[in-house]
Enzyme design. Structure first.
Site, short mmCIF file in Angstrom:
data_model
loop_
_atom_site.label_atom_id
_atom_site.label_comp_id
_atom_site.label_asym_id
_atom_site.label_seq_id
_atom_site.Cartn_x
_atom_site.Cartn_y
_atom_site.Cartn_z
N GLU A 52 56.92 56.62 7.00
CA GLU A 52 57.14 56.32 8.42
C GLU A 52 58.30 57.12 8.99
O GLU A 52 58.26 57.57 10.13
CB GLU A 52 57.37 54.81 8.63
N TYR A 135 60.09 50.38 16.05
CA TYR A 135 58.75 50.74 15.58
C TYR A 135 58.69 50.74 14.06
O TYR A 135 57.79 50.16 13.44
CB TYR A 135 58.32 52.11 16.14
N ASP A 153 53.06 52.71 18.39
CA ASP A 153 53.52 54.10 18.54
C ASP A 153 52.70 54.76 19.65
O ASP A 153 51.94 54.10 20.36
CB ASP A 153 53.42 54.86 17.20
#
Ligand code: SF4
Length: 374
Positions: A52, A135, A153
């Site tokens: 990520e 996020y 996102d």
């Protein structure tokens, strides 16, 4: 007028959307090295976190080889924490946004040290860690720990804007899109749902040409029904990017080594290596000014051409000057000599690699010209 063009009174049942999407995901999930297969439970938190962080602002295709390299060198968070920062920056070089690599290393040290090698499971705790924003915390909590979290996102914003025909533009529509995403996020399989939304945005609900005929949500999609899907999400026009200018000094030592310098720890490209430049500024440099910023006195020659690079907020144009110097005049602050065949061991950001490519090409061309003229 509401910020959302359509009333959502007749929105399809959230359960129907999540069920259709999860069913599609079970059959079409992308196979990615940081994932657990659909429905098999939780993925390794270290892999989820690493992927990520790498995927912020970068595509899956670009991240793949970097992820494999990081895992081979540092198979777990403890190994990454023990690595010298310079090794991490060098391995990261080319992925951009180098503050992420520094935060990645700091985060690994906190997890490996203070937290005994275990990532926390909740969004709130994850957000306390270096480099983990809203996020990323939601993504790790959902994907690695099965927590219900709303993971939004750019891809997910696009899918949701179309699904609910949200006409108000980004970035103002962000809160509305998150609220709508929350409304369709299931309590169970939240991690698979998040990844299904990402996959749908990446492979079906494409930015320019959504493949609605292949979409499991077509029957529920208000943007498709209204014929406006491809134009969503709307975005406010972006301000034109300014251009900054610099001169980079290509200084060759007596053995042909190249002078490199470390950038300050704080700021853009912090801690990375550079071909020493003038300050970066909003107007082009003239020769007399630029020469005062050179790392050493030398017989500087302006190399033909320019190096261009675009950062998130500005374009960058660099003129390269070439010179040669003895070792004697070099102070520690000026930098250090690096052999040309060892440049790949250095933490060089993409813009500096471009400058080096340009310098190598142009100095070789100048050498060839001189030889043929002899
Ligand atoms: Fe996107 Fe089309 Fe699916 Fe709507 S139907 S979510 S626009 S791919």
């Amino acid at each position: 007028m509401s910020s959302v063009a359509r009333s959502h009174d007749k929105d399809p049942a959230p359960g129907a959307i999540s069920a259709a999407l999860l069913d599609w995901y079970d059959r079409h999930a992308r196979v990615l090295p940081w994932r657990a297969p659909p429905g098999t439970g939780r993925a390794d938190p270290y892999r989820v976190w690493l992927s990520e962080i790498m995927l912020q602002q970068t595509t899956v295709a670009t991240v793949g080889p970097y992820f494999a390299d990081f895992l081979a060198r540092w198979p777990d968070v403890t190994a990454l924490a023990a690595a010298p920062l310079d090794d991490v920056l060098t391995a990261w070089a080319g992925l951009g946004y180098y503050a992420r690599a520094r935060n990645l290393h700091r985060c690994a040290q906190v997890v490996a040290g203070e937290l005994g090698g275990r990532f926390p499971e909740t969004e709130a705790e994850l957000r306390q860690l270096p480099g983990i924003g809203a996020y990323t915390a939601a993504a790790i909590a959902a994907i690695a720990f099965g927590r219900r979290a709303v993971v939004v996102d750019g891809n997910v914003e696009r899918v949701v804007a179309r699904l609910f025909a949200v006409e108000s533009p980004l970035p103002g529509a962000k809160a509305e899109l998150k609220r709508l995403a929350d409304g369709i996020t299931p309590d169970r399989r939240a991690g698979d749902f998040a990844q299904a939304m990402m996959d749908l945005g990446a492979t079906v609900c494409l930015a320019r040409q959504p493949k609605c005929l292949l979409c499991p949500l077509e029957a529920s999609c208000q943007g498709k029904a209204a014929g406006v899907a491809a134009s969503l999400p709307r975005k406010l026009p972006k301000a034109a990017k300014p251009t900054r200018y610099a001169v980079a000094f290509w200084l060759a030592g007596p053995d042909g080594d190249l002078l490199l310098r470390r950038r300050p720890e704080k700021g853009l490209l912090g801690g990375m290596m550079e071909v020493p430049p003038t300050p970066w500024r909003g107007e082009p440099w003239v020769a007399a000014e630029a020469s005062t910023a050179a790392p050493l006195k030398a017989d500087w020659q302006v190399l033909p051409g320019l190096v261009r690079h675009t950062f998130t907020h500005f374009h960058f144009e660099v003129t390269v000057w070439a010179g040669t110097a003895g070792r004697s005049g070099l102070s520690g602050e000026s930098g250090r000599w690096v052999a040309l065949d060892r440049l790949s061991d250095e933490a060089l950001p993409t813009v500096m690699r471009k400058i080096i490519d340009h310098g190598l090409t142009q100095t070789a061309a100048a050498g060839a010209k001189q030889t043929s003229g002899d």
